[in-house]
Design a protein around this motif. Structure first.
Motif, PDB file in Angstrom:
ATOM      1  N   ALA A  99     -28.503  23.535  39.966  1.00  0.00           N
ATOM      2  CA  ALA A  99     -28.856  23.777  40.738  1.00  0.00           C
ATOM      3  C   ALA A  99     -30.264  22.213  41.409  1.00  0.00           C
ATOM      4  CB  ALA A  99     -28.677  24.688  41.647  1.00  0.00           C
ATOM      5  N   ARG A 100     -30.597  22.198  40.397  1.00  0.00           N
ATOM      6  CA  ARG A 100     -32.135  21.147  40.756  1.00  0.00           C
ATOM      7  C   ARG A 100     -31.093  19.498  40.128  1.00  0.00           C
ATOM      8  NH1 ARG A 100     -34.332  25.806  40.318  1.00  0.00           N
ATOM      9  NH2 ARG A 100     -35.666  26.474  41.466  1.00  0.00           N
ATOM     10  N   ASP A 101     -30.135  19.587  38.854  1.00  0.00           N
ATOM     11  CA  ASP A 101     -30.104  18.022  38.727  1.00  0.00           C
ATOM     12  C   ASP A 101     -28.920  18.825  37.233  1.00  0.00           C
ATOM     13  OD1 ASP A 101     -29.002  15.759  37.792  1.00  0.00           O
ATOM     14  OD2 ASP A 101     -31.528  14.937  38.304  1.00  0.00           O
ATOM     15  N   ALA A 102     -28.059  18.992  37.682  1.00  0.00           N
ATOM     16  CA  ALA A 102     -27.008  19.695  37.146  1.00  0.00           C
ATOM     17  C   ALA A 102     -26.689  18.137  35.007  1.00  0.00           C
ATOM     18  CB  ALA A 102     -25.527  19.774  36.610  1.00  0.00           C
ATOM     19  N   SER A 103     -27.781  17.076  35.232  1.00  0.00           N
ATOM     20  CA  SER A 103     -28.043  15.992  34.377  1.00  0.00           C
ATOM     21  C   SER A 103     -29.056  16.520  34.051  1.00  0.00           C
ATOM     22  CB  SER A 103     -27.353  14.560  35.153  1.00  0.00           C
ATOM     23  OG  SER A 103     -28.805  14.616  35.440  1.00  0.00           O
ATOM     24  N   LEU A 104     -29.403  17.454  34.093  1.00  0.00           N
ATOM     25  CA  LEU A 104     -31.342  17.043  33.412  1.00  0.00           C
ATOM     26  C   LEU A 104     -31.211  18.636  32.641  1.00  0.00           C
ATOM     27  CD1 LEU A 104     -33.581  16.278  35.818  1.00  0.00           C
ATOM     28  CD2 LEU A 104     -32.653  15.295  33.602  1.00  0.00           C
ATOM     29  N   LEU A 105     -30.094  19.342  32.523  1.00  0.00           N
ATOM     30  CA  LEU A 105     -30.071  20.899  31.311  1.00  0.00           C
ATOM     31  C   LEU A 105     -30.633  20.380  30.392  1.00  0.00           C
ATOM     32  CD1 LEU A 105     -28.838  23.358  31.035  1.00  0.00           C
ATOM     33  CD2 LEU A 105     -26.451  22.683  30.754  1.00  0.00           C
ATOM     34  N   GLN A 106     -29.428  19.484  29.757  1.00  0.00           N
ATOM     35  CA  GLN A 106     -30.166  19.173  28.503  1.00  0.00           C
ATOM     36  C   GLN A 106     -31.288  18.647  27.750  1.00  0.00           C
ATOM     37  OE1 GLN A 106     -27.599  20.219  25.847  1.00  0.00           O
ATOM     38  NE2 GLN A 106     -29.566  19.586  24.833  1.00  0.00           N
ATOM     39  N   LEU A 107     -31.726  17.682  28.778  1.00  0.00           N
ATOM     40  CA  LEU A 107     -32.957  17.413  28.416  1.00  0.00           C
ATOM     41  C   LEU A 107     -34.337  18.494  28.877  1.00  0.00           C
ATOM     42  CD1 LEU A 107     -35.844  15.433  28.760  1.00  0.00           C
ATOM     43  CD2 LEU A 107     -35.661  15.661  31.861  1.00  0.00           C
ATOM     44  N   ALA A 108     -33.319  20.054  29.346  1.00  0.00           N
ATOM     45  CA  ALA A 108     -34.625  20.619  29.808  1.00  0.00           C
ATOM     46  C   ALA A 108     -34.677  21.986  28.635  1.00  0.00           C
ATOM     47  CB  ALA A 108     -34.227  22.000  31.107  1.00  0.00           C
ATOM     48  N   THR A 109     -33.017  21.755  27.903  1.00  0.00           N
ATOM     49  CA  THR A 109     -32.697  22.816  26.930  1.00  0.00           C
ATOM     50  C   THR A 109     -34.189  21.864  25.572  1.00  0.00           C
ATOM     51  OG1 THR A 109     -31.120  23.023  27.691  1.00  0.00           O
ATOM     52  CG2 THR A 109     -31.446  23.648  24.966  1.00  0.00           C
ATOM     53  N   ASP A 110     -34.266  20.349  25.711  1.00  0.00           N
ATOM     54  CA  ASP A 110     -34.963  19.832  24.591  1.00  0.00           C
ATOM     55  C   ASP A 110     -36.559  19.831  24.787  1.00  0.00           C
ATOM     56  OD1 ASP A 110     -32.585  19.047  23.700  1.00  0.00           O
ATOM     57  OD2 ASP A 110     -32.402  17.023  24.364  1.00  0.00           O
ATOM     58  N   ARG A 111     -37.097  19.874  25.553  1.00  0.00           N
ATOM     59  CA  ARG A 111     -38.317  19.833  26.558  1.00  0.00           C
ATOM     60  C   ARG A 111     -38.426  21.721  26.111  1.00  0.00           C
ATOM     61  NH1 ARG A 111     -41.205  17.637  30.065  1.00  0.00           N
ATOM     62  NH2 ARG A 111     -39.815  15.912  29.999  1.00  0.00           N
ATOM     63  N   ALA A 112     -37.614  22.391  26.258  1.00  0.00           N
ATOM     64  CA  ALA A 112     -38.323  24.118  26.210  1.00  0.00           C
ATOM     65  C   ALA A 112     -38.270  23.792  23.765  1.00  0.00           C
ATOM     66  CB  ALA A 112     -37.527  25.339  26.888  1.00  0.00           C
ATOM     67  N   ALA A 113     -37.465  23.650  23.108  1.00  0.00           N
ATOM     68  CA  ALA A 113     -37.295  23.322  22.084  1.00  0.00           C
ATOM     69  C   ALA A 113     -38.342  22.662  22.073  1.00  0.00           C
ATOM     70  CB  ALA A 113     -35.866  22.562  21.585  1.00  0.00           C
ATOM     71  N   GLU A 114     -38.425  21.788  22.240  1.00  0.00           N
ATOM     72  CA  GLU A 114     -39.970  21.379  21.516  1.00  0.00           C
ATOM     73  C   GLU A 114     -41.544  22.053  21.749  1.00  0.00           C
ATOM     74  OE1 GLU A 114     -40.289  17.458  23.779  1.00  0.00           O
ATOM     75  OE2 GLU A 114     -38.587  16.877  23.071  1.00  0.00           O
ATOM     76  N   VAL A 115     -41.395  22.445  23.603  1.00  0.00           N
ATOM     77  CA  VAL A 115     -42.881  23.742  23.068  1.00  0.00           C
ATOM     78  C   VAL A 115     -42.281  24.750  22.484  1.00  0.00           C
ATOM     79  CG1 VAL A 115     -44.030  25.049  24.779  1.00  0.00           C
ATOM     80  CG2 VAL A 115     -42.723  22.792  25.505  1.00  0.00           C
ATOM     81  N   LEU A 116     -41.304  25.367  22.500  1.00  0.00           N
ATOM     82  CA  LEU A 116     -41.249  26.775  21.299  1.00  0.00           C
ATOM     83  C   LEU A 116     -41.216  26.296  19.427  1.00  0.00           C
ATOM     84  CD1 LEU A 116     -38.079  27.972  22.298  1.00  0.00           C
ATOM     85  CD2 LEU A 116     -40.180  29.110  22.602  1.00  0.00           C
ATOM     86  N   ALA A 117     -41.086  24.484  19.304  1.00  0.00           N
ATOM     87  CA  ALA A 117     -41.379  24.744  18.124  1.00  0.00           C
ATOM     88  C   ALA A 117     -42.793  24.295  17.742  1.00  0.00           C
ATOM     89  CB  ALA A 117     -40.564  23.162  17.798  1.00  0.00           C
ATOM     90  N   SER A 118     -43.491  23.270  18.662  1.00  0.00           N
ATOM     91  CA  SER A 118     -45.070  23.531  18.754  1.00  0.00           C
ATOM     92  C   SER A 118     -45.881  24.431  18.778  1.00  0.00           C
ATOM     93  CB  SER A 118     -45.446  22.725  19.917  1.00  0.00           C
ATOM     94  OG  SER A 118     -45.431  23.103  21.348  1.00  0.00           O
TER      95      SER A 118
END
Length: 270
Positions: free
Chosen positions: A231-250
């Motif tokens: 709803a905010r920006d569909a094009s950023l779904l993968q970026l948001a997923t990748d950012r979450a993965a980075e934080v979780l891995a850290s």
């Protein structure tokens, strides 16, 4: 609760079942099935059944002649649940709103609901409906998540996605799944609905996944958090997923990951 918090459609049911269910729901489903089957009920109603994780755990525990009615507000989730369940003449699948149950008074020995009450617009009304369809002495068994700070992966994902949308951070996980954790409020809502005996157990478990990326995909693409991101920006779904993965891995490592999850499991009788 936002209207989109209840939308489990599109690809969400499959992602939810294949990713979220093994991540956080299966362990509690076993507990729910054990509690629901403990009294050897002849008739069971499940509300907010989702993709059917409790159904799959509970059906084998019920008697050969038991009646098991499985419901959910969302037809796509109910369809997916039915597709995962083997042929079973004891099971009836029916779309139903837990706040307006289309069943007669005193129809069931047990009503169970795993992690659905948080989505009820009026919890006391939903509980009153459960009490209405229960037979005298029947049991209402349900669970809700504890606060988000006691659920590591959900907390990490929420903070990570917020960095992608700093001016309007998606708050679905904190607002709805983890927004109804006050034990005193739960007791009060149940008493308002007419339940006299209320037992609440807080149960900590460990959530495990093969990778941080799997956790990020589960939360960002397998829950209504996806709706908020798109709803905010569909094009950023993968970026948001990748950012979450980075934080979780850290925080949890590059290989298989594990994190604390915690929930309240409630048994109420009239």
């Amino acid at each position: 609760m936002a209207a989109a918090d209840k939308v489990f459609a599109g690809s969400i049911p499959k992602f939810y079942d294949t990713l979220m269910v093994p991540l956080i729901f299966e362990a509690y489903a076993a507990d729910m099935a054990e509690l629901a089957a403990a009294s050897s009920p002849g008739a069971v109603l499940e509300t907010a059944a989702g993709s059917g994780v409790v159904t799959r755990a509970l059906a084998p525990r019920l008697g050969a002649h038991a009646r098991y009615v499985v419901t959910d507000l969302n037809q796509p989730m109910l369809d997916y649940a039915a597709s995962r369940q083997g042929a079973d003449s004891r099971i009836e699948w029916q779309q139903a709103d837990a706040l307006h149950l289309p069943f007669d008074d005193a129809s069931f020995d047990v009503v169970c609901c795993q992690f659905g009450a948080m989505f009820f617009p009026d919890r006391a009304a939903g509980y009153a409906q459960a009490r209405r369809v229960l037979k005298p002495g029947g049991r209402f068994v349900f669970s809700v998540w504890d606060r988000i700070e006691d659920n590591a992966f959900a907390d990490d994902v929420t903070h990570a996605v917020a960095t992608v949308f700093p001016n309007d951070p998606p708050r679905f996980l904190a607002r709805t799944p983890h927004g109804y954790h006050d034990v005193a409020l739960i007791r009060e809502d149940l008493r308002r609905a007419g339940f006299a005996s209320i037992e609440i157990a807080t149960r900590e478990k460990v959530s495990r996944a093969p990778s941080a990326g799997a956790v990020a995909t589960a939360y960002c693409q397998g829950t209504p958090l996806r709706n908020e991101i798109e709803a905010r920006d569909a094009s950023l779904l993968q970026l948001a997923t990748d950012r979450a993965a980075e934080v979780l891995a850290s925080r949890h490592g590059e290989g298989p990951v594990a994190g604390k999850i915690q929930a309240h499991v409630i048994v109420a009788t009239g």
